[in-house]
Enzyme design. Structure first.
Site, mmCIF file in Angstrom:
data_model
loop_
_atom_site.group_PDB
_atom_site.id
_atom_site.type_symbol
_atom_site.label_atom_id
_atom_site.label_comp_id
_atom_site.label_asym_id
_atom_site.label_seq_id
_atom_site.Cartn_x
_atom_site.Cartn_y
_atom_site.Cartn_z
ATOM 1 N N TYR A 144 32.202 -37.196 16.133
ATOM 2 C CA TYR A 144 32.492 -35.783 16.394
ATOM 3 C C TYR A 144 32.536 -35.586 17.906
ATOM 4 O O TYR A 144 31.651 -36.062 18.629
ATOM 5 C CB TYR A 144 31.387 -34.915 15.786
ATOM 6 C CG TYR A 144 31.559 -33.422 16.022
ATOM 7 C CD1 TYR A 144 32.600 -32.721 15.424
ATOM 8 C CD2 TYR A 144 30.661 -32.719 16.836
ATOM 9 C CE1 TYR A 144 32.738 -31.356 15.633
ATOM 10 C CE2 TYR A 144 30.806 -31.350 17.038
ATOM 11 C CZ TYR A 144 31.845 -30.674 16.439
ATOM 12 O OH TYR A 144 31.992 -29.322 16.640
ATOM 13 N N ASP A 239 31.903 -40.587 24.794
ATOM 14 C CA ASP A 239 31.350 -39.264 24.561
ATOM 15 C C ASP A 239 29.827 -39.427 24.497
ATOM 16 O O ASP A 239 29.269 -39.796 23.467
ATOM 17 C CB ASP A 239 31.916 -38.687 23.258
ATOM 18 C CG ASP A 239 31.285 -37.343 22.905
ATOM 19 O OD1 ASP A 239 30.316 -36.936 23.592
ATOM 20 O OD2 ASP A 239 31.743 -36.710 21.940
ATOM 21 N N LYS A 267 24.395 -31.142 25.923
ATOM 22 C CA LYS A 267 23.004 -31.182 25.447
ATOM 23 C C LYS A 267 21.985 -31.364 26.572
ATOM 24 O O LYS A 267 21.728 -30.424 27.302
ATOM 25 C CB LYS A 267 22.864 -32.237 24.346
ATOM 26 C CG LYS A 267 23.845 -31.946 23.173
ATOM 27 C CD LYS A 267 23.596 -32.760 21.967
ATOM 28 C CE LYS A 267 24.699 -32.623 20.926
ATOM 29 N NZ LYS A 267 24.565 -31.516 20.013
HETATM 30 C C1 LIG Z 1 28.939 -36.503 20.356
HETATM 31 C C2 LIG Z 1 29.262 -35.045 20.474
HETATM 32 N N1 LIG Z 1 30.302 -34.661 21.223
HETATM 33 C C3 LIG Z 1 30.611 -33.369 21.380
HETATM 34 C C4 LIG Z 1 29.885 -32.376 20.769
HETATM 35 C C5 LIG Z 1 30.242 -30.946 20.958
HETATM 36 O O1 LIG Z 1 29.306 -30.330 21.754
HETATM 37 P P1 LIG Z 1 29.079 -28.738 21.698
HETATM 38 O O2 LIG Z 1 28.492 -28.445 20.354
HETATM 39 O O3 LIG Z 1 28.165 -28.463 22.838
HETATM 40 O O4 LIG Z 1 30.401 -28.114 21.871
HETATM 41 C C6 LIG Z 1 28.803 -32.733 19.975
HETATM 42 C C7 LIG Z 1 27.994 -31.709 19.296
HETATM 43 O O5 LIG Z 1 27.102 -31.962 18.551
HETATM 44 C C8 LIG Z 1 28.470 -34.112 19.822
HETATM 45 O O6 LIG Z 1 27.455 -34.505 19.063
#
Ligand SMILES: Cc1ncc(COP(=O)(O)O)c(C=O)c1O
Length: 428
Positions: A144, A239, A267
């Site tokens: 994700y 990511d 985060k």
């Molecule tokens: C690996 C990863 N990338 C991107 C995101 C998206 O981040 P946000 O919820 O701050 O938009 C998340 C959210 O959980 C994530 O786990």
């Protein structure tokens, strides 16, 4: 435990907020029941509107690595708020956090701050496409990267050639540029690259996956991706929204010694305020506006409250790297304890863990990708979730989520949790 007030609050929320929540996984759809409304949190504990205390294994989905209401962050935010909450103009604070992040993370020269992990990944992919002058991207099923259109893609009928939207509102035109690969399967990635020669701008990957439960990369997977990218003139995007500043001060690049071309953060980097960021070598970052042609912007990006929280959090982590060891030891202790009681209770399970990310999959086969993660017994997961909740322990309300430990947890909390896992798993 009683959740009367939470249930009432949820009913009221449902009238004015779709599904009663501002982010779908909070809604308990995967496990049933009504979400718990939080009143406050401190250290390792959540306190809900009914007066229950819960040991928190989610920690706002990762950011609260040093515990809730971490005093230095709270103080920094209060002090900054008195001076104004947003200017839409540069501040010294932004350079301070940027310089610190660049010094902590390997292989990056410059960083741009945004407001969420979604924005970070969306912008990183745009930058990669602009820099590489190619349109297609590869992502992995089950990873994700936020909710921007290019990532909401499932395997199409011709999975080897292109994906299809997995949400209404994502156009087929967007979907055709996202190719879907299998996590931990280099041959599959190589085949996609071969079938789309000179068309792929970037591969984006969670270097340790956390959105299909915790799934670490198998030996050689990240190194293989690096090689495939180098050989085929493709940018590799890590990511690290979950893993950054959590698994090591320098994230997975440092922990597993593999270099990415662009790295995304979220985060922990915001210390619990809305912050995301993406970073790369100067040559790539200079392609961004105002220096370069790739456009990216944000009214509240780099705002002083978020930057004060983020800077204070990164300083705390950087001042004492032993926190990563402490987190690893606590998580390993929980791992060993849960392993022992689940085995003794004859449960089919697999525990995946790396550093302070851990998840329990209710299937005894190795869980290495989305397909194997989907085989977990969801009925057992529901019993597990509600059983633990009843004991005062909060894990994510979905089998597809990693747990994120906080260093505020004590060994007493962990022992209490292991005893609860024992009790609950006897009811399977
Ligand atoms: C690996 C990863 N990338 C991107 C995101 C998206 O981040 P946000 O919820 O701050 O938009 C998340 C959210 O959980 C994530 O786990």
């Amino acid at each position: 435990m009683l959740y009367k007030r939470s249930s009432q609050l949820f009913a009221e929320a449902e009238k004015v907020i779709p599904g009663g929540v501002n982010s779908p996984v909070r809604a308990f759809k995967a496990v049933g029941g009504t979400p718990i409304f939080v009143k406050s949190a401190k250290g390792a504990y959540l306190y809900d509107e009914d007066g229950n205390r819960l040991i928190d294994y989610i920690n706002s989905w990762g950011p609260m690595i040093l515990g809730h209401a971490y005093e230095p962050v709270v103080q920094a935010v209060i002090e900054k708020a008195k001076l104004g909450t947003s200017f839409g103009m540069p501040t010294e604070l932004e350079t301070q956090i940027a310089a610190l992040a660049v010094s902590m993370v390997p292989n990056i020269d410059k960083i741009r701050f945004v407001n969420s992990g979604t924005e970070a990944c969306m912008s990183a992919v745009r930058l990669a496409r602009g820099f590489a002058k190619k349109d297609k991207i590869i992502k992995f099923a089950g990873c994700y990267h936020g909710h921007s259109d290019s990532f909401l893609i499932q395997a199409g009928s011709g999975a080897i050639t292109f994906g299809s939207p997995n949400s209404p509102g994502v156009t087929a035109g967007t979907a055709k540029d996202t190719l879907l690969a299998t996590y931990n399967d280099l041959e599959n990635v190589a085949a996609l690259i071969a079938a789309n020669k000179n068309e792929i701008a970037c591969i984006i990957v969670e270097p340790v996956a956390g959105n299909m439960g915790c799934i670490p990369p198998v030996a050689g997977f990240l190194e293989g991706l690096r090689q495939l990218c180098t050989d085929n003139d493709i940018l590799l995007i890590f990511d690290e929204v979950m893993t950054g500043f959590r698994l090591a001060a320098g994230g997975v690049q440092e922990l597993l010694n593999v270099n990415a071309d662009i790295v995304c953060f979220g985060k922990v980097i915001g210390g619990g305020l809305p912050v995301g960021a993406f970073a790369a070598r100067a040559e790539i970052m200079n392609y961004l506006a105002p220096l370069g042609p790739v456009y990216q912007a944000g009214t509240l990006s780099g705002n002083p409250l978020a930057m004060a929280a983020g800077l204070t959090m990164l300083q705390s982590l950087n001042n004492d790297h032993s926190v990563f060891k402490s987190l690893e030891e606590k998580t390993a202790y929980l791992h060993a304890g849960m392993d022992k009681v689940l085995r003794a209770n004859d449960v089919d399970f697999t525990i995946n863990r790396i550093g302070s990310m851990i998840s329990v999959h209710f299937d005894s086969n190795p869980v290495t990708d989305f397909k194997s993660a989907a085989k977990g017994d969801n009925e057992n997961f529901k019993k597990f979730f509600h059983g633990l909740l009843n004991e005062g322990i909060y894990i994510a309300p979905s089998a597809y989520e990693s747990w994120f430990l906080t260093d505020a947890l004590t060994y007493e909390d962990l022992d209490f949790t292991i005893r609860a896992v024992d009790k609950v798993s006897k009811t399977f």
